[in-house]
Design a protein around this motif. Structure first.
Motif, PDB file in Angstrom:
ATOM      1  N   LEU A  93       7.701 -45.553 -38.778  1.00 56.33           N
ATOM      2  CA  LEU A  93       8.093 -45.512 -37.364  1.00 56.33           C
ATOM      3  C   LEU A  93       7.011 -46.088 -36.441  1.00 56.33           C
ATOM      4  O   LEU A  93       7.327 -46.631 -35.392  1.00 56.33           O
ATOM      5  N   LEU A  94       5.745 -45.949 -36.872  1.00 55.56           N
ATOM      6  CA  LEU A  94       4.632 -46.343 -36.016  1.00 55.56           C
ATOM      7  C   LEU A  94       3.615 -47.226 -36.731  1.00 55.56           C
ATOM      8  O   LEU A  94       2.476 -46.828 -36.964  1.00 55.56           O
ATOM      9  N   PRO A  95       4.014 -48.454 -37.094  1.00 53.59           N
ATOM     10  CA  PRO A  95       3.031 -49.346 -37.714  1.00 53.59           C
ATOM     11  C   PRO A  95       1.929 -49.697 -36.712  1.00 53.59           C
ATOM     12  O   PRO A  95       2.141 -49.586 -35.499  1.00 53.59           O
ATOM     13  N   PRO A  96       0.738 -50.083 -37.205  1.00 54.44           N
ATOM     14  CA  PRO A  96      -0.351 -50.456 -36.297  1.00 54.44           C
ATOM     15  C   PRO A  96       0.106 -51.484 -35.267  1.00 54.44           C
ATOM     16  O   PRO A  96       0.941 -52.337 -35.563  1.00 54.44           O
ATOM     17  N   LYS A  97      -0.448 -51.384 -34.083  1.00 49.75           N
ATOM     18  CA  LYS A  97      -0.186 -52.276 -32.943  1.00 49.75           C
ATOM     19  C   LYS A  97       1.157 -52.006 -32.250  1.00 49.75           C
ATOM     20  O   LYS A  97       1.562 -52.747 -31.373  1.00 49.75           O
ATOM     21  N   THR A  98       1.869 -50.936 -32.658  1.00 48.71           N
ATOM     22  CA  THR A  98       3.116 -50.586 -31.984  1.00 48.71           C
ATOM     23  C   THR A  98       2.794 -50.026 -30.601  1.00 48.71           C
ATOM     24  O   THR A  98       1.988 -49.102 -30.484  1.00 48.71           O
ATOM     25  N   PRO A  99       3.401 -50.579 -29.536  1.00 48.60           N
ATOM     26  CA  PRO A  99       3.190 -49.998 -28.210  1.00 48.60           C
ATOM     27  C   PRO A  99       3.973 -48.691 -28.089  1.00 48.60           C
ATOM     28  O   PRO A  99       5.138 -48.636 -28.478  1.00 48.60           O
ATOM     29  N   ILE A 102       2.550 -36.411 -17.317  1.00 52.78           N
ATOM     30  CA  ILE A 102       1.419 -37.283 -17.628  1.00 52.78           C
ATOM     31  C   ILE A 102       1.848 -38.233 -18.738  1.00 52.78           C
ATOM     32  O   ILE A 102       2.116 -37.817 -19.869  1.00 52.78           O
ATOM     33  N   LEU A 103       1.940 -39.523 -18.386  1.00 53.63           N
ATOM     34  CA  LEU A 103       2.328 -40.528 -19.363  1.00 53.63           C
ATOM     35  C   LEU A 103       1.129 -41.401 -19.701  1.00 53.63           C
ATOM     36  O   LEU A 103       0.401 -41.840 -18.814  1.00 53.63           O
ATOM     37  N   VAL A 104       0.928 -41.617 -20.979  1.00 49.29           N
ATOM     38  CA  VAL A 104      -0.169 -42.463 -21.440  1.00 49.29           C
ATOM     39  C   VAL A 104       0.436 -43.667 -22.151  1.00 49.29           C
ATOM     40  O   VAL A 104       1.253 -43.506 -23.067  1.00 49.29           O
ATOM     41  N   LEU A 105       0.080 -44.869 -21.710  1.00 48.14           N
ATOM     42  CA  LEU A 105       0.515 -46.080 -22.392  1.00 48.14           C
ATOM     43  C   LEU A 105      -0.552 -46.399 -23.425  1.00 48.14           C
ATOM     44  O   LEU A 105      -1.737 -46.431 -23.104  1.00 48.14           O
ATOM     45  N   ALA A 106      -0.138 -46.620 -24.666  1.00 53.58           N
ATOM     46  CA  ALA A 106      -1.117 -46.820 -25.732  1.00 53.58           C
ATOM     47  C   ALA A 106      -0.550 -47.714 -26.821  1.00 53.58           C
ATOM     48  O   ALA A 106       0.622 -48.074 -26.813  1.00 53.58           O
ATOM     49  N   THR A 107      -1.413 -48.051 -27.765  1.00 52.27           N
ATOM     50  CA  THR A 107      -1.039 -48.850 -28.930  1.00 52.27           C
ATOM     51  C   THR A 107      -1.484 -48.097 -30.168  1.00 52.27           C
ATOM     52  O   THR A 107      -2.603 -47.568 -30.216  1.00 52.27           O
ATOM     53  N   VAL A 108      -0.607 -48.034 -31.167  1.00 53.23           N
ATOM     54  CA  VAL A 108      -0.923 -47.305 -32.397  1.00 53.23           C
ATOM     55  C   VAL A 108      -2.048 -48.001 -33.158  1.00 53.23           C
ATOM     56  O   VAL A 108      -2.027 -49.214 -33.351  1.00 53.23           O
ATOM     57  N   THR A 126     -10.065 -44.979 -28.270  1.00 50.15           N
ATOM     58  CA  THR A 126      -9.231 -44.507 -29.381  1.00 50.15           C
ATOM     59  C   THR A 126      -9.152 -42.987 -29.311  1.00 50.15           C
ATOM     60  O   THR A 126     -10.180 -42.309 -29.288  1.00 50.15           O
ATOM     61  N   ILE A 127      -7.918 -42.476 -29.261  1.00 49.09           N
ATOM     62  CA  ILE A 127      -7.736 -41.033 -29.164  1.00 49.09           C
ATOM     63  C   ILE A 127      -6.736 -40.533 -30.210  1.00 49.09           C
ATOM     64  O   ILE A 127      -5.745 -41.190 -30.490  1.00 49.09           O
ATOM     65  N   PRO A 128      -7.030 -39.359 -30.803  1.00 48.62           N
ATOM     66  CA  PRO A 128      -6.065 -38.749 -31.719  1.00 48.62           C
ATOM     67  C   PRO A 128      -4.971 -38.037 -30.913  1.00 48.62           C
ATOM     68  O   PRO A 128      -5.266 -37.409 -29.898  1.00 48.62           O
ATOM     69  N   VAL A 129      -3.741 -38.165 -31.373  1.00 48.21           N
ATOM     70  CA  VAL A 129      -2.616 -37.517 -30.698  1.00 48.21           C
ATOM     71  C   VAL A 129      -1.856 -36.686 -31.725  1.00 48.21           C
ATOM     72  O   VAL A 129      -1.397 -37.212 -32.736  1.00 48.21           O
ATOM     73  N   ARG A 130      -1.744 -35.390 -31.447  1.00 45.18           N
ATOM     74  CA  ARG A 130      -0.971 -34.498 -32.298  1.00 45.18           C
ATOM     75  C   ARG A 130       0.441 -34.453 -31.736  1.00 45.18           C
ATOM     76  O   ARG A 130       0.623 -34.335 -30.519  1.00 45.18           O
ATOM     77  N   LEU A 131       1.435 -34.584 -32.605  1.00 45.14           N
ATOM     78  CA  LEU A 131       2.821 -34.606 -32.147  1.00 45.14           C
ATOM     79  C   LEU A 131       3.248 -33.213 -31.686  1.00 45.14           C
ATOM     80  O   LEU A 131       3.136 -32.241 -32.433  1.00 45.14           O
ATOM     81  N   ALA A 132       3.728 -33.124 -30.458  1.00 42.55           N
ATOM     82  CA  ALA A 132       4.111 -31.858 -29.840  1.00 42.55           C
ATOM     83  C   ALA A 132       5.452 -31.359 -30.361  1.00 42.55           C
ATOM     84  O   ALA A 132       6.320 -32.141 -30.740  1.00 42.55           O
ATOM     85  N   CYS A 133       5.585 -30.040 -30.371  1.00 35.85           N
ATOM     86  CA  CYS A 133       6.861 -29.343 -30.586  1.00 35.85           C
ATOM     87  C   CYS A 133       7.410 -29.430 -32.002  1.00 35.85           C
ATOM     88  O   CYS A 133       8.550 -29.036 -32.253  1.00 35.85           O
ATOM     89  N   ILE A 134       6.629 -29.993 -32.915  1.00 34.87           N
ATOM     90  CA  ILE A 134       7.081 -30.060 -34.308  1.00 34.87           C
ATOM     91  C   ILE A 134       5.951 -29.623 -35.242  1.00 34.87           C
ATOM     92  O   ILE A 134       4.793 -29.579 -34.839  1.00 34.87           O
TER      93      ILE A 134
END
Length: 146
Positions: free
Chosen positions: A61-67, A8-14, A32-40
């Protein structure tokens, strides 16, 4: 026999970074959805230097508007998505482990089956080089629980 897992791939913008382990993104549907980073696991104690460092690294690594592309591994009951976040084909989750800003969560590592070995090697290298969390000889920190 290997079980086939649905990809399952989700295309999103930070939208922003909540902490060293969670980001907010806007999906293609404008939600707008919260995403918890997996495996760390990233440090949890608020105000702690390592927590601030992990959050700052994630913001770099993830400034706003980063695809981003999110490989969703699970949905939590509270509505959060758990997943591996990619920018320019690089796993942000893995980059946090490489820089010593997070450790591998061995309990959920099977969710990142394709990059499991990379995660473990990245953690070993960060430990060897005493990066980030590994600057102290014994790591005694509070980490996010699921």
């Amino acid at each position: 026999m290997m079980e086939l897992l649905e990809l399952i791939l989700v295309l999103a913008t930070v939208v922003g970074v909540t902490d060293g382990n969670t980001i907010l993104v806007k999906d293609n549907g404008g939600q707008t959805i919260p995403v918890r980073l997996a495996c760390i696991k990233a440090p949890d104690a608020t105000g702690q230097a390592y927590t601030l460092a992990a959050t700052q690294r994630l913001k770099q690594l993830l400034p706003p508007k980063t695809p981003v592309v999110i490989r969703s591994t699970e949905q939590l009951d509270d509505g959060r998505t758990v997943g591996e976040v990619f920018v320019d084909n690089r796993s942000v989750n893995l980059l946090l482990v490489e820089s010593g800003n997070a450790i591998v969560d061995r309990e959920s590592l099977q969710n990142c089956y394709e990059s499991k070995t990379q995660f473990l090697i990245a953690e070993a290298n960060a430990k060897n080089k005493h990066l980030g969390l590994w600057q102290q000889s014994k790591v005694k920190l509070n980490f996010h629980a699921k």
